[in-house]
Design a protein around this motif. Structure first.
Motif, PDB file in Angstrom:
ATOM      1  N   TYR A  73       0.830  -1.198   0.000  1.00 29.90           N
ATOM      2  CA  TYR A  73       0.000   0.000   0.000  1.00 29.90           C
ATOM      3  C   TYR A  73       0.870   1.255   0.000  1.00 29.90           C
ATOM      4  CZ  TYR A  73      -3.074   3.658   1.801  1.00 29.90           C
ATOM      5  OH  TYR A  73      -3.750   4.840   1.972  1.00 29.90           O
ATOM      6  N   ARG A  74       1.884   1.287   0.869  1.00 30.96           N
ATOM      7  CA  ARG A  74       2.762   2.457   0.980  1.00 30.96           C
ATOM      8  C   ARG A  74       3.533   2.712  -0.316  1.00 30.96           C
ATOM      9  NH1 ARG A  74       3.466   6.376   4.376  1.00 30.96           N
ATOM     10  NH2 ARG A  74       5.667   6.128   4.096  1.00 30.96           N
ATOM     11  N   ILE A  75       3.932   1.644  -0.981  1.00 28.25           N
ATOM     12  CA  ILE A  75       4.683   1.794  -2.230  1.00 28.25           C
ATOM     13  C   ILE A  75       3.728   2.088  -3.384  1.00 28.25           C
ATOM     14  CG2 ILE A  75       6.188   0.570  -3.874  1.00 28.25           C
ATOM     15  CD1 ILE A  75       7.373  -0.887  -1.477  1.00 28.25           C
ATOM     16  N   ASP A  76       2.454   1.826  -3.176  1.00 30.30           N
ATOM     17  CA  ASP A  76       1.409   2.066  -4.168  1.00 30.30           C
ATOM     18  C   ASP A  76       1.423   1.008  -5.266  1.00 30.30           C
ATOM     19  OD1 ASP A  76      -0.816   3.381  -5.207  1.00 30.30           O
ATOM     20  OD2 ASP A  76       0.403   4.714  -6.445  1.00 30.30           O
ATOM     21  N   VAL A  77       1.570  -0.251  -4.855  1.00 30.83           N
ATOM     22  CA  VAL A  77       1.419  -1.374  -5.775  1.00 30.83           C
ATOM     23  C   VAL A  77      -0.023  -1.826  -5.625  1.00 30.83           C
ATOM     24  CG1 VAL A  77       2.151  -3.709  -6.366  1.00 30.83           C
ATOM     25  CG2 VAL A  77       3.826  -2.064  -5.510  1.00 30.83           C
ATOM     26  N   SER A  78      -0.771  -1.790  -6.707  1.00 32.52           N
ATOM     27  CA  SER A  78      -2.197  -2.075  -6.593  1.00 32.52           C
ATOM     28  C   SER A  78      -2.465  -3.553  -6.344  1.00 32.52           C
ATOM     29  CB  SER A  78      -2.945  -1.627  -7.851  1.00 32.52           C
ATOM     30  OG  SER A  78      -2.783  -2.552  -8.888  1.00 32.52           O
ATOM     31  N   GLU A  79      -3.483  -3.775  -5.543  1.00 31.32           N
ATOM     32  CA  GLU A  79      -3.906  -5.142  -5.237  1.00 31.32           C
ATOM     33  C   GLU A  79      -4.336  -5.858  -6.509  1.00 31.32           C
ATOM     34  OE1 GLU A  79      -7.442  -7.366  -2.704  1.00 31.32           O
ATOM     35  OE2 GLU A  79      -6.997  -5.264  -2.298  1.00 31.32           O
ATOM     36  N   ALA A  80      -5.024  -5.145  -7.380  1.00 29.17           N
ATOM     37  CA  ALA A  80      -5.475  -5.739  -8.639  1.00 29.17           C
ATOM     38  C   ALA A  80      -4.296  -6.192  -9.493  1.00 29.17           C
ATOM     39  CB  ALA A  80      -6.338  -4.735  -9.404  1.00 29.17           C
ATOM     40  N   LYS A  81      -3.238  -5.385  -9.522  1.00 29.13           N
ATOM     41  CA  LYS A  81      -2.061  -5.752 -10.303  1.00 29.13           C
ATOM     42  C   LYS A  81      -1.407  -7.010  -9.738  1.00 29.13           C
ATOM     43  CE  LYS A  81       2.258  -4.175 -12.168  1.00 29.13           C
ATOM     44  NZ  LYS A  81       2.965  -3.056 -12.702  1.00 29.13           N
ATOM     45  N   ILE A  82      -1.283  -7.084  -8.425  1.00 33.78           N
ATOM     46  CA  ILE A  82      -0.686  -8.262  -7.793  1.00 33.78           C
ATOM     47  C   ILE A  82      -1.518  -9.499  -8.116  1.00 33.78           C
ATOM     48  CG2 ILE A  82      -0.166  -9.376  -5.573  1.00 33.78           C
ATOM     49  CD1 ILE A  82       1.874  -7.286  -6.273  1.00 33.78           C
ATOM     50  N   LYS A  83      -2.839  -9.390  -7.984  1.00 32.54           N
ATOM     51  CA  LYS A  83      -3.712 -10.530  -8.280  1.00 32.54           C
ATOM     52  C   LYS A  83      -3.568 -10.968  -9.732  1.00 32.54           C
ATOM     53  CE  LYS A  83      -7.267  -9.830  -4.792  1.00 32.54           C
ATOM     54  NZ  LYS A  83      -8.682  -9.541  -4.524  1.00 32.54           N
ATOM     55  N   THR A  84      -3.536 -10.004 -10.634  1.00 40.71           N
ATOM     56  CA  THR A  84      -3.389 -10.326 -12.054  1.00 40.71           C
ATOM     57  C   THR A  84      -2.062 -11.025 -12.318  1.00 40.71           C
ATOM     58  OG1 THR A  84      -4.740  -8.436 -12.690  1.00 40.71           O
ATOM     59  CG2 THR A  84      -3.295  -9.338 -14.385  1.00 40.71           C
ATOM     60  N   LEU A  85      -0.989 -10.491 -11.758  1.00 45.43           N
ATOM     61  CA  LEU A  85       0.326 -11.095 -11.959  1.00 45.43           C
ATOM     62  C   LEU A  85       0.401 -12.499 -11.372  1.00 45.43           C
ATOM     63  CD1 LEU A  85       2.604  -8.015 -11.196  1.00 45.43           C
ATOM     64  CD2 LEU A  85       2.220  -9.086 -13.431  1.00 45.43           C
ATOM     65  N   ASN A 114      -2.094 -14.570 -10.866  1.00 43.84           N
ATOM     66  CA  ASN A 114      -2.934 -15.474 -11.654  1.00 43.84           C
ATOM     67  C   ASN A 114      -2.300 -15.826 -12.994  1.00 43.84           C
ATOM     68  OD1 ASN A 114      -5.007 -15.716  -9.772  1.00 43.84           O
ATOM     69  ND2 ASN A 114      -6.064 -13.905 -10.534  1.00 43.84           N
ATOM     70  N   LYS A 115      -1.545 -14.878 -13.555  1.00 40.24           N
ATOM     71  CA  LYS A 115      -0.902 -15.090 -14.850  1.00 40.24           C
ATOM     72  C   LYS A 115       0.344 -15.967 -14.721  1.00 40.24           C
ATOM     73  CE  LYS A 115       0.273 -11.282 -16.803  1.00 40.24           C
ATOM     74  NZ  LYS A 115       0.730 -10.125 -17.567  1.00 40.24           N
ATOM     75  N   ASP A 116       1.025 -15.867 -13.600  1.00 40.94           N
ATOM     76  CA  ASP A 116       2.274 -16.595 -13.392  1.00 40.94           C
ATOM     77  C   ASP A 116       1.970 -18.068 -13.118  1.00 40.94           C
ATOM     78  OD1 ASP A 116       4.736 -17.477 -11.596  1.00 40.94           O
ATOM     79  OD2 ASP A 116       5.338 -15.743 -12.789  1.00 40.94           O
ATOM     80  N   ASN A 117       2.746 -18.959 -13.724  1.00 44.64           N
ATOM     81  CA  ASN A 117       2.503 -20.390 -13.576  1.00 44.64           C
ATOM     82  C   ASN A 117       3.317 -21.027 -12.465  1.00 44.64           C
ATOM     83  OD1 ASN A 117       0.668 -20.436 -15.694  1.00 44.64           O
ATOM     84  ND2 ASN A 117       2.255 -20.763 -17.225  1.00 44.64           N
ATOM     85  N   THR A 118       3.812 -20.235 -11.562  1.00 41.74           N
ATOM     86  CA  THR A 118       4.627 -20.761 -10.477  1.00 41.74           C
ATOM     87  C   THR A 118       3.866 -20.690  -9.164  1.00 41.74           C
ATOM     88  OG1 THR A 118       6.741 -20.595  -9.345  1.00 41.74           O
ATOM     89  CG2 THR A 118       5.747 -18.544 -10.063  1.00 41.74           C
TER      90      THR A 118
END
Length: 94
Positions: free
Chosen positions: A39-51, A53-57
């Protein structure tokens, strides 16, 4: 690993491996603090979820570390772009 006491300045000093280790520790031991840091760095929750879900690891820490490092670079570029010339007069700064 010892308890990471991470703030943005400390995160900017870590190499990617150290950041991944810190994120792994936070995922296991203090997920709430990890969420606060994102939150402090301003990394969106949606972006993390998308990444994630996209990552196969099954390893979230490297994906989160990449997102953090990318956001820090964006912020650094933005600061550089909008930095005012220190030699400019006060009148020109407006």
């Amino acid at each position: 690993m010892a308890v990471p006491i991470l703030d943005i300045a400390q995160i900017e000093q870590l190499n990617k491996t150290e950041l991944i280790d810190a994120i792994n520790w936070l995922i296991i031991n203090d997920f709430e603090k990890l969420v606060f840091i994102l939150y402090r760095i301003d990394v969106s929750e949606a972006k993390i979820k998308t990444l994630l879900n996209k990552d196969n690891t099954n390893f979230a820490a490297p994906v989160i570390a990449d997102a953090i490092l990318e956001r820090l670079e964006e912020k650094k570029a933005s600061r550089e772009k909008y930095r005012q010339d220190p030699s400019a007069s006060d009148e020109e700064k407006w």
